[in-house]
Scaffold this active site. Structure first.
Site, short mmCIF file in Angstrom:
data_model
loop_
_atom_site.label_atom_id
_atom_site.label_comp_id
_atom_site.label_asym_id
_atom_site.label_seq_id
_atom_site.Cartn_x
_atom_site.Cartn_y
_atom_site.Cartn_z
N VAL A 71 36.47 43.16 48.39
CA VAL A 71 37.15 44.44 48.18
C VAL A 71 38.13 44.51 49.26
O VAL A 71 39.42 44.95 49.08
CB VAL A 71 36.16 45.57 48.07
CG1 VAL A 71 36.81 46.74 48.30
CG2 VAL A 71 35.24 45.46 46.74
N GLU A 72 37.87 44.37 50.43
CA GLU A 72 38.71 44.46 51.50
C GLU A 72 39.86 43.67 51.58
O GLU A 72 41.11 43.94 52.01
CB GLU A 72 37.96 44.57 53.19
CG GLU A 72 39.01 44.64 54.28
CD GLU A 72 38.55 45.56 55.37
OE1 GLU A 72 38.85 45.45 56.28
OE2 GLU A 72 37.27 46.05 55.06
N THR A 73 39.59 42.33 51.34
CA THR A 73 40.70 41.18 51.38
C THR A 73 41.58 41.67 50.12
O THR A 73 43.02 41.48 50.57
CB THR A 73 40.03 40.09 51.09
OG1 THR A 73 39.24 39.60 52.19
CG2 THR A 73 41.03 38.89 50.92
#
Length: 153
Positions: free
Chosen positions: A63-65
């Site tokens: 998700v963050e990437t």
């Protein structure tokens, strides 16, 4: 929107191999534009926690990437960079094997922050995790952990 804004950088980013986490996890970008980032990951033993299901950190990392890549593609033409400042990921379905597919899209792109939302699905298209990432937009002269973002270190 200027021509080229939706240029797909997935192949170039995959070939560059500059992100250690992406490489360690085996995450493959399948689309990377300033408006949408998609990736897939073949689940292996390195992705599982003690109960044999994909570790929540893998979902949160995906998700963050994806959010970070999309936000960066939006900020870079102005000489800016981005860093994540908040990641809220919810785990909805346990998965043990197969291929994960994830997509991230912007919810808001302001001058100082961006907010992106992402979803992770299993091979059968079932939603496994969803998340929202808030990112800080850094000015070109910003220093992060003692050096400018993107500087060799």
């Amino acid at each position: 929107m200027a021509e080229g804004d939706l240029e797909d950088f997935a192949a170039a980013l995959n070939a560059a191999g500059i992100d250690g986490w992406i490489n360690a996890m085996g995450l493959r970008l399948t689309r990377a534009t300033r408006d949408e980032v998609e990736a897939e990951l073949d689940i292996g033993p390195q992705h599982r926690q003690a109960y044999g299901v994909v570790h929540g950190g893998v979902h949160a990392g995906i998700v963050e990437t994806l959010a970070s890549i999309g936000a960066a593609l939006h900020a870079l033409p102005e000489g800016r960079s981005v860093v994540g400042i908040e990641n809220h990921t919810s785990f909805l379905r346990a998965v043990r094997s197969g291929r994960l597919r994830a997509t991230a899209r912007p919810l808001d792109r302001g001058r100082r922050t961006q907010v992106w939302e992402a979803s992770v699905h299993d091979e059968e298209g079932r939603l496994c995790a969803t998340g929202r990432v808030r990112l800080l937009v850094l000015e070109p002269d910003a220093v992060l952990a003692g050096q400018r973002p993107g500087a060799p270190g």
